[in-house]
Design a protein around this motif. Sequence first.
Motif, mmCIF file in Angstrom:
data_model
loop_
_atom_site.group_PDB
_atom_site.id
_atom_site.type_symbol
_atom_site.label_atom_id
_atom_site.label_comp_id
_atom_site.label_asym_id
_atom_site.label_seq_id
_atom_site.Cartn_x
_atom_site.Cartn_y
_atom_site.Cartn_z
ATOM 1 N N THR A 1 37.299 49.671 37.809
ATOM 2 C CA THR A 1 36.788 48.486 38.493
ATOM 3 C C THR A 1 37.893 47.495 38.853
ATOM 4 O OG1 THR A 1 36.363 47.403 36.362
ATOM 5 C CG2 THR A 1 34.543 48.643 37.342
ATOM 6 N N GLU A 2 39.125 47.765 38.448
ATOM 7 C CA GLU A 2 40.210 46.826 38.686
ATOM 8 C C GLU A 2 40.445 46.636 40.183
ATOM 9 O OE1 GLU A 2 44.881 46.344 37.565
ATOM 10 O OE2 GLU A 2 43.579 47.382 36.152
ATOM 11 N N GLY A 3 40.447 45.384 40.620
ATOM 12 C CA GLY A 3 40.690 45.054 42.011
ATOM 13 C C GLY A 3 39.527 45.352 42.944
ATOM 14 N N LEU A 4 38.377 45.719 42.402
ATOM 15 C CA LEU A 4 37.249 46.087 43.250
ATOM 16 C C LEU A 4 36.247 44.947 43.451
ATOM 17 C CD1 LEU A 4 36.424 49.700 42.015
ATOM 18 C CD2 LEU A 4 37.723 48.999 44.022
ATOM 19 N N ASP A 5 36.498 43.786 42.882
ATOM 20 C CA ASP A 5 35.588 42.654 43.022
ATOM 21 C C ASP A 5 34.166 43.050 42.600
ATOM 22 O OD1 ASP A 5 34.845 40.054 43.611
ATOM 23 O OD2 ASP A 5 34.358 40.523 45.694
ATOM 24 N N ILE A 6 34.066 43.658 41.429
ATOM 25 C CA ILE A 6 32.777 44.093 40.895
ATOM 26 C C ILE A 6 32.158 42.962 40.087
ATOM 27 C CG2 ILE A 6 31.688 45.679 39.245
ATOM 28 C CD1 ILE A 6 32.446 47.129 41.712
ATOM 29 N N VAL A 7 30.880 42.725 40.288
ATOM 30 C CA VAL A 7 30.140 41.747 39.496
ATOM 31 C C VAL A 7 29.321 42.518 38.470
ATOM 32 C CG1 VAL A 7 28.399 39.930 39.545
ATOM 33 C CG2 VAL A 7 30.028 40.153 41.439
ATOM 34 N N PHE B 1 24.113 53.473 26.571
ATOM 35 C CA PHE B 1 24.631 52.235 27.145
ATOM 36 C C PHE B 1 24.399 52.274 28.641
ATOM 37 C CE2 PHE B 1 26.773 52.638 23.160
ATOM 38 C CZ PHE B 1 26.770 51.344 22.672
ATOM 39 N N GLN B 2 23.798 51.206 29.176
ATOM 40 C CA GLN B 2 23.514 51.102 30.604
ATOM 41 C C GLN B 2 24.229 49.884 31.174
ATOM 42 O OE1 GLN B 2 20.351 50.341 28.730
ATOM 43 N NE2 GLN B 2 19.454 52.360 28.583
ATOM 44 N N ALA B 3 24.716 50.029 32.404
ATOM 45 C CA ALA B 3 25.337 48.904 33.100
ATOM 46 C C ALA B 3 24.832 48.864 34.533
ATOM 47 C CB ALA B 3 26.856 49.042 33.087
ATOM 48 N N VAL B 4 24.585 47.656 35.013
ATOM 49 C CA VAL B 4 24.245 47.436 36.416
ATOM 50 C C VAL B 4 25.376 46.600 37.008
ATOM 51 C CG1 VAL B 4 22.604 46.459 38.054
ATOM 52 C CG2 VAL B 4 21.769 47.528 35.944
ATOM 53 N N LEU B 5 26.063 47.175 37.997
ATOM 54 C CA LEU B 5 27.199 46.529 38.642
ATOM 55 C C LEU B 5 26.873 46.290 40.109
ATOM 56 C CD1 LEU B 5 29.904 49.021 37.284
ATOM 57 C CD2 LEU B 5 29.064 46.970 36.162
ATOM 58 N N THR B 6 27.398 45.218 40.664
ATOM 59 C CA THR B 6 27.200 44.928 42.083
ATOM 60 C C THR B 6 28.557 44.776 42.754
ATOM 61 O OG1 THR B 6 25.142 43.762 41.619
ATOM 62 C CG2 THR B 6 26.156 43.337 43.744
ATOM 63 N N LYS B 7 28.705 45.402 43.920
ATOM 64 C CA LYS B 7 29.908 45.262 44.735
ATOM 65 C C LYS B 7 29.514 44.530 46.008
ATOM 66 C CE LYS B 7 33.809 45.963 46.887
ATOM 67 N NZ LYS B 7 34.768 44.894 46.837
ATOM 68 N N PRO B 8 29.869 43.233 46.116
ATOM 69 C CA PRO B 8 29.543 42.498 47.352
ATOM 70 C C PRO B 8 30.464 42.902 48.499
ATOM 71 C CG PRO B 8 30.688 41.069 45.784
ATOM 72 C CD PRO B 8 30.527 42.408 45.114
ATOM 73 N N PHE B 9 29.955 42.781 49.727
ATOM 74 C CA PHE B 9 30.738 43.069 50.931
ATOM 75 C C PHE B 9 30.764 41.833 51.819
ATOM 76 C CE2 PHE B 9 29.045 47.225 49.625
ATOM 77 C CZ PHE B 9 30.240 47.919 49.468
ATOM 78 N N PRO B 10 31.466 40.774 51.397
ATOM 79 C CA PRO B 10 31.440 39.530 52.169
ATOM 80 C C PRO B 10 32.210 39.586 53.474
ATOM 81 C CG PRO B 10 32.976 39.335 50.340
ATOM 82 C CD PRO B 10 32.276 40.667 50.194
ATOM 83 N N GLY B 11 33.143 40.508 53.642
ATOM 84 C CA GLY B 11 33.984 40.534 54.840
ATOM 85 C C GLY B 11 33.412 41.290 56.014
ATOM 86 N N LEU B 12 32.308 41.969 55.852
ATOM 87 C CA LEU B 12 31.780 42.766 56.951
ATOM 88 C C LEU B 12 31.334 41.918 58.139
ATOM 89 C CD1 LEU B 12 29.725 45.557 55.152
ATOM 90 C CD2 LEU B 12 31.918 45.758 56.291
ATOM 91 N N GLY B 13 30.862 40.730 57.877
ATOM 92 C CA GLY B 13 30.434 39.850 58.969
ATOM 93 C C GLY B 13 31.586 39.491 59.870
ATOM 94 N N GLY B 14 32.760 39.222 59.280
ATOM 95 C CA GLY B 14 33.935 38.858 60.062
ATOM 96 C C GLY B 14 34.353 39.982 60.988
#
Length: 195
Positions: free
Chosen positions: A56-62, A175-188
């Motif tokens: 997840t390093e550098g992937l802007d994962i929430v 163990f369960q994890a829910v991760l989100t990867k936002p894509f804020p730059g697609l609009g630009g």
Amino acid sequence: MMTRALFASCFLLLTSCSAEISVQTEPFDQTVPVTSILEPVYAEVALDLPEETVDTEGLDIVVDEVAATLTVVNPSTLLTLRTSARLSFEGTATPDQPKTYTNVNLPAYYNRAAEILAVRDFAPNSRTAVRIDTPALKDAIGKRRVWFIVSNTVVRSGLGTPVFPVNIQLEDIIFQAVLTKPFPGLGGALEVGGL
């Protein structure tokens, strides 16, 4: 005009778009031995986390949610067992070789480990479903390996002669994890294209 409206609605969807990833470990069991009465015994267990939670390093994962579910089994018909658990990011156990400790040889990192299951008594001959969702579990995301230090102590006995040793059993640990990867730059990118 119709095409432009369609692209405009895609732009609105993409600017608020994100990808949700759900990952979980395969279920596993762990037995924690008891070798004394009224004095805790600790079992350190290593767990290698799924690749999806590690890279997840550098992937802007929430990290939205991390939880563990398991069943705590006290197989003794006479003894009440007291159990607790801590999460550590340092340890010496390997996934196929747990380590056991007592208060005499408890490692220094035990005090740095986060408590994830407060001290709790489990009655004789019981099966108890447990869910752990403490915030400390979120810190495990991005780590390749974590360690759980589980204590087990006999605190009470019913009438009769107990059989030793007694092992508390942790079954179907997941163990369960829910991760989100936002894509804020697609609009630009779409806006530059003149859409």
